[in-house]
Design an enzyme around this catalytic site. Structure first.
Site, PDB file in Angstrom:
ATOM      1  N   TYR A 105       3.516   2.274   6.960  1.00 50.34           N
ATOM      2  CA  TYR A 105       4.807   2.118   6.224  1.00 50.34           C
ATOM      3  C   TYR A 105       4.833   3.296   5.079  1.00 50.34           C
ATOM      4  O   TYR A 105       3.768   3.563   4.588  1.00 50.34           O
ATOM      5  CB  TYR A 105       4.954   0.725   5.461  1.00 50.34           C
ATOM      6  N   TYR A 144      -0.783  -2.480  13.014  1.00 48.94           N
ATOM      7  CA  TYR A 144      -1.629  -2.095  11.686  1.00 48.94           C
ATOM      8  C   TYR A 144      -2.077  -3.439  11.317  1.00 48.94           C
ATOM      9  O   TYR A 144      -1.853  -4.424  11.480  1.00 48.94           O
ATOM     10  CB  TYR A 144      -0.375  -1.675  10.621  1.00 48.94           C
ATOM     11  N   ARG A 154      -1.399  -6.853  12.930  1.00 42.22           N
ATOM     12  CA  ARG A 154       0.089  -7.282  13.168  1.00 42.22           C
ATOM     13  C   ARG A 154       0.557  -6.546  14.602  1.00 42.22           C
ATOM     14  O   ARG A 154       0.324  -5.311  14.790  1.00 42.22           O
ATOM     15  CB  ARG A 154       1.126  -6.677  12.295  1.00 42.22           C
ATOM     16  N   HIS A 157       6.219  -3.905  15.647  1.00 45.93           N
ATOM     17  CA  HIS A 157       7.557  -4.711  15.375  1.00 45.93           C
ATOM     18  C   HIS A 157       8.516  -3.640  14.548  1.00 45.93           C
ATOM     19  O   HIS A 157       8.004  -2.832  13.987  1.00 45.93           O
ATOM     20  CB  HIS A 157       7.119  -6.171  14.667  1.00 45.93           C
ATOM     21  N   HIS A 159      11.601  -4.656  11.763  1.00 42.00           N
ATOM     22  CA  HIS A 159      12.430  -5.432  11.031  1.00 42.00           C
ATOM     23  C   HIS A 159      13.812  -5.282  11.210  1.00 42.00           C
ATOM     24  O   HIS A 159      14.384  -4.227  11.159  1.00 42.00           O
ATOM     25  CB  HIS A 159      11.870  -5.409   9.521  1.00 42.00           C
TER      26      HIS A 159
END
Lengths: 238, 234
Positions: A105, A144, A154, A157, A159
């Site tokens: 991110y 990640y 995780r 994905h 969001h």
């Protein structure tokens, strides 16, 4: 006088507030059950037809926000926003954020050892059309690691955040990808009981895929609906 | 003799249990916003429903070239009494929650919602007021909005509701949105408000903001434990 038509209750796919395996819920989940109150004008209304004024113009291509193209697999994500009666939710906003292709991110609190991509932010926003359809272009996000437990990862994905037509229909969710083995062992995805967890897995679609350009995935978002629309029953509104 | 060839350009993999499986059709399950939403959701000015400041965003949490959200468009001053509302989000140990996000939804000063469903055309809409706002919590767990004190709106059976603001709480560790309300300690009709009256008397105070010496209306949102905020079933 406005007719109040309440939105439906959450269905069986709704996760609980507290999930033992997802540690951040332990101190943040209320002990009291949520209080049942009738929906009023405050809950059945919501902002509409104001998205540009409120949030700025749409950002439907996440691959063209910088000087060059981002690294990664270009994908198209498309689908419809509908209610749980199957009615389209037109002209509603969906906000999008995700990691880059390496699973990182653009956030200072994300410091794991994966590269940033100067050509990718991972923030987008689309508005549904009259049939509730949406479409955006991005790169496939990466998996990640996170600190929830030893060797926790995780699944990849995206969001998605939706306001829907009313305060009552607010939804934030995550889209997962088919054939990702991490979904089955992820505490956040598994907060949703099976089989409903699988509602969060998008579908690869050859008709959405564009030759020599991008893979296509389909994902419909289903919001709480009403037993009738407020406009159907005006004659009985006394 | 012709050989049947599969139409390879249009052939899809076999359907599986996924988002489009008709047997699974229903509401899309909620998931947490996680801790990394700050470059995706709270825009500059999202928490300033009155002026044109940058309130609401956390641009300290990502590089400036990755700010892609709204640049708060200039708008004129809405009608009504300008107020500031603020508070902390606290967890079950009383620790501030620095990675939460608060959203508000409210009527304008006349008590009209900027929504198609609110068809009370006898009350004015305010072209400078939508009534939706968003504020990320800061490092101390504090959220803050500049807005207009909302007018009263009708309640069930058209009994009046006291002036209030609908609040959503989102954050890491919150698998679904928590819905609550903010009322004002000096609010006319609080004692008759149909929703407040459904709240057990000893918990009512968790929904009522009090005015501080600096004029800010303050309301802490306690996620869990002693003094836990009343959240509504929505």
């Amino acid at each position: 006088m406005s007719l109040i038509v309440p939105f439906r209750d959450p269905d069986a796919g709704t996760p609980p507030s507290r999930v033992e395996d997802y540690r951040s819920t332990l101190l943040r989940s209320p002990h009291h059950r949520p209080l049942a109150v009738p929906q009023t004008l405050s809950e059945v209304t919501g902002p509409a037809d104001c998205w540009d004024r409120l949030m700025g113009p749409a950002l439907s291509d996440l691959t063209t926000q910088h000087a060059g193209p981002p690294i990664g697999q270009r994908i198209i994500v498309s689908g419809r926003v509908i209610d749980d009666s199957g009615r389209p939710v037109p002209n509603t906003v969906m906000e999008i954020w995700q990691t880059n292709a390496a699973g990182r991110y653009v956030h200072i609190r994300d410091q794991w050892d994966a590269p940033l991509d100067p050509n990718f932010t991972g923030a987008g926003r689309v508005i549904t059309d009259a049939e509730g359809r949406y479409r955006f272009i991005t790169v496939r996000p990466g998996a990640y690691p996170w600190g929830n437990h030893q060797n926790a990862w995780r699944p990849a994905h995206i969001h998605l955040s939706l306001l829907g037509p009313a305060f009552a229909t607010r939804l934030v969710t995550q889209l997962y990808f088919p054939d990702d083995p991490l979904i089955e062992i992820d505490p956040i995805a598994n907060a949703v009981p099976m089989p409903y967890r699988q509602r969060l897995v998008c579908r690869f679609d050859i008709a959405t895929t564009e030759p020599h350009w991008a893979l296509g995935y389909l994902f419909d978002i289903v919001l709480k609906g009403q037993d009738q629309t407020p406009f159907e029953d005006d004659d009985h509104d006394h | 003799m012709t050989i049947e060839r599969p139409d390879r350009a249009h052939r899809n993999p076999a359907p599986r249990q996924d988002n489009l499986d008709p047997a699974l059709f229903g509401q899309t399950p909620s998931q947490t916003v996680g801790p990394f939403f700050h470059y995706g959701l709270p825009w500059k000015g999202g928490a300033d429903l009155v002026g044109n400041s940058d309130m609401g965003a956390r641009t300290d949490l990502f590089p400036p070239e990755h700010y892609k959200l709204n640049l708060n468009p200039q708008h004129a001053l809405p009608l009504g009494e300008v107020i500031e509302i603020a508070g902390r989000v606290l967890d079950g140990e009383g620790a501030p929650v620095p990675d939460a996000m608060i959203e508000i939804w409210q009527a304008n000063a006349a008590g009209r919602y900027a929504s198609l469903v609110d068809d009370r055309t006898d009350l004015p809409l305010d072209p400078n007021f939508i009534g939706f706002g968003r504020s990320a919590t800061d490092a101390g767990g504090v959220w803050r909005f500049k807005t207009i004190r909302p007018g009263p709106v009708p309640g069930p059976g058209n009994s009046p509701q006291a002036s209030h603001i609908a609040i959503s709480v989102l954050g890491r560790g919150l698998l679904k949105r928590l819905a609550t309300r903010l009322y004002f300690a000096d609010g006319q009709g609080n004692d008759l408000d149909p929703i407040l009256n459904l709240v057990p008397a000893e918990r009512r105070h968790t929904l009522i903001a009090t005015r501080q010496d600096d004029g800010v209306w303050w309301l802490d949102i306690v996620l869990q434990g002693p003094g836990e905020t009343v959240f509504f079933d929505l």
